[in-house]
Design a protein around this motif. Structure first.
Motif, mmCIF file in Angstrom:
data_model
loop_
_atom_site.group_PDB
_atom_site.id
_atom_site.type_symbol
_atom_site.label_atom_id
_atom_site.label_comp_id
_atom_site.label_asym_id
_atom_site.label_seq_id
_atom_site.Cartn_x
_atom_site.Cartn_y
_atom_site.Cartn_z
ATOM 1 N N ARG A 148 -32.003 16.785 -1.217
ATOM 2 C CA ARG A 148 -30.980 17.839 -1.209
ATOM 3 C C ARG A 148 -31.262 18.889 -2.279
ATOM 4 N NH1 ARG A 148 -27.406 13.625 0.567
ATOM 5 N NH2 ARG A 148 -27.079 12.885 -1.566
ATOM 6 N N ARG A 149 -31.723 18.431 -3.438
ATOM 7 C CA ARG A 149 -32.062 19.376 -4.504
ATOM 8 C C ARG A 149 -33.246 20.259 -4.091
ATOM 9 N NH1 ARG A 149 -32.317 15.930 -8.418
ATOM 10 N NH2 ARG A 149 -34.567 15.573 -8.292
ATOM 11 N N GLU B 62 -32.106 22.758 -1.424
ATOM 12 C CA GLU B 62 -31.338 23.858 -2.019
ATOM 13 C C GLU B 62 -32.268 24.881 -2.648
ATOM 14 O OE1 GLU B 62 -27.734 24.637 -5.245
ATOM 15 O OE2 GLU B 62 -28.541 22.615 -4.968
ATOM 16 N N ASN C 175 -32.760 28.685 -1.191
ATOM 17 C CA ASN C 175 -32.487 29.850 -2.037
ATOM 18 C C ASN C 175 -33.668 30.812 -2.054
ATOM 19 O OD1 ASN C 175 -29.921 29.009 -2.734
ATOM 20 N ND2 ASN C 175 -30.582 27.955 -4.601
ATOM 21 N N ARG D 2 -30.220 25.852 5.872
ATOM 22 C CA ARG D 2 -29.407 24.636 5.809
ATOM 23 C C ARG D 2 -28.227 24.750 6.756
ATOM 24 N NH1 ARG D 2 -27.924 24.364 -0.411
ATOM 25 N NH2 ARG D 2 -27.860 26.600 -0.063
#
Length: 385
Positions: free
Chosen positions: A39-40, A43, A47, A53
């Motif tokens: 998930r990190r 993200e 970005n 997502r």
């Protein structure tokens, strides 16, 4: 040896590219890491514009169709073999996000597969990234090197001329007379963009506009060169030297120095207009000038360069808009044309078409910051009885 985050990101991107979309839990299992780590990573990559997502899943940008996913549509007469082209870009956000999108759309329309690698403006790593694209099956390359300094084309560019596949430079120019100048290339004509801005401000009755610009990217360097060209073409002299700008985050003191130099020029009557590269700097400069008592456009007419976020400023900024999407599209179309011509010619000695240097012209989008009616208002006024 422990896997780096960058290596894990590459593996994650390959998985999503191949599938088109995937759930976080599936990616965690495939990568052998925890869902929290995935998930990190997702993200971070989202970005940067490299993934989308949606409700616990991730997909390749463009509505779930992976850039690297096999595309069923083929160009007429091309058979079933999928053409693979590689793209090396310095980043996937801001300016180059639109360039990548244009190349992606052109590849998809031609039934080709586009695979992407990012250099993060580390030109010393460009050759290795390009080698990775070739190892992944790329038959031709779109190359936007991660150059930042004026000497980078010479110090970090010779390897490009030796690539074993058709190559198109995009938004980059080789040094005249050297190897890279013989390659196909597609670029924005930044000199023309600067000339548009200068002529517009002069037409509004302003004195010769000052240039406030960085010097840390090929676009910034081209804008500076374009400013000299514009003044020469119009028979003008700048009232002051170019004001060097820097990132407000990286060098707050240097940024403040640039703002103060511009403020001083306005208060001394040396400037009534300015061209600022880039949008983000221009927005921050307008905000800081207001705090110092200098109003835009009342005291200073301002035009930004890039038009990525200029329209979103408190005072919407007039901006020069390079044709970023079209640069990506034209470059991909040119590369695909080269590859298909080579495939059709085989070993029959078919004459190779001349190399091309394609310059696409930026547009000027007029908004409030220069004190003239905006493009929208002008259109409305033109239809009034």
């Amino acid at each position: 040896m422990r896997e780096s985050a960058a290596e894990r990101h590459d593996r994650l991107l390959e998985l999503v590219r191949g599938r088109g979309s995937a759930r976080v839990s599936e990616l965690a299992a495939q990568l052998g890491v925890s869902p929290v780590t995935v998930r990190r990573d997702v993200e971070f990559l989202a970005n940067e514009g490299r993934l989308d997502r949606v409700h616990g899943s991730v997909s390749w940008p463009g509505g779930g169709e992976g850039v690297g996913q096999a595309t069923q549509a083929q160009a007429p007469g091309q058979g079933s073999r999928e053409l693979v082209i590689g793209m090396l870009a310095p980043n996937a956000t801001y300016y180059f996000a639109e360039v990548i999108r244009g190349a992606h759309e052109a590849a998809a329309a031609a039934g080709a597969r586009l695979i992407l690698r990012i250099s993060d403006y580390r030109p010393q790593e460009d050759a290795g990234r390009a080698a990775g694209l070739l190892a992944a099956g790329a038959e031709g390359l779109l190359i936007a090197p991660g150059w930042k300094e004026p000497d980078d084309p010479v110090e970090h560019g010779a390897w490009i001329a030796g690539l074993p596949v058709p190559t198109v430079l995009l938004e980059r120019r080789g040094v005249p007379g050297r190897e890279l100048d013989d390659l196909d290339r597609v670029c924005s004509d930044h000199s023309h963009g600067v000339l548009l801005a200068v002529r517009h401000l002069l037409g509004l009755g302003h004195t010769t506009p000052l240039l406030v610009a960085r010097a840390d990217s090929p676009t910034a360097i081209a804008v500076r060169a374009g400013y000299r060209y514009a003044l020469d073409a119009l028979g003008l002299k700048s009232p002051l030297p170019v004001i060097g700008s820097v990132s407000a985050e990286a060098d707050p003191g240097g940024f403040e120095q640039a703002v103060q130099a511009l403020r001083t020029a306005v208060l001394a009557g040396q400037a009534t207009a300015a061209l600022v590269h880039n949008d983000v700097d221009a927005i921050r400069i307008v905000q800081r000038l207001a705090e110092l008592g200098v109003r835009v456009p009342e005291d200073l007419a301002l035009v930004a360069y890039d038009d990525e976020v200029a329209a979103l400023a408190d005072i919407p900024l007039t901006a020069v808009a390079p044709p970023k999407h079209e640069v990506g599209r034209y470059a991909a179309e040119l590369l695909i044309e080269r590859l298909r011509a080579a495939s059709a010619g085989g070993s029959g000695g078919t004459e190779v078409a001349p190399r091309r240097h394609v310059d696409l012209l930026p547009r000027l989008r007029v908004r409030a910051s220069c004190g003239a009616p905006s493009d929208t208002l002008r259109s409305a006024m033109s239809v009034q009885p």
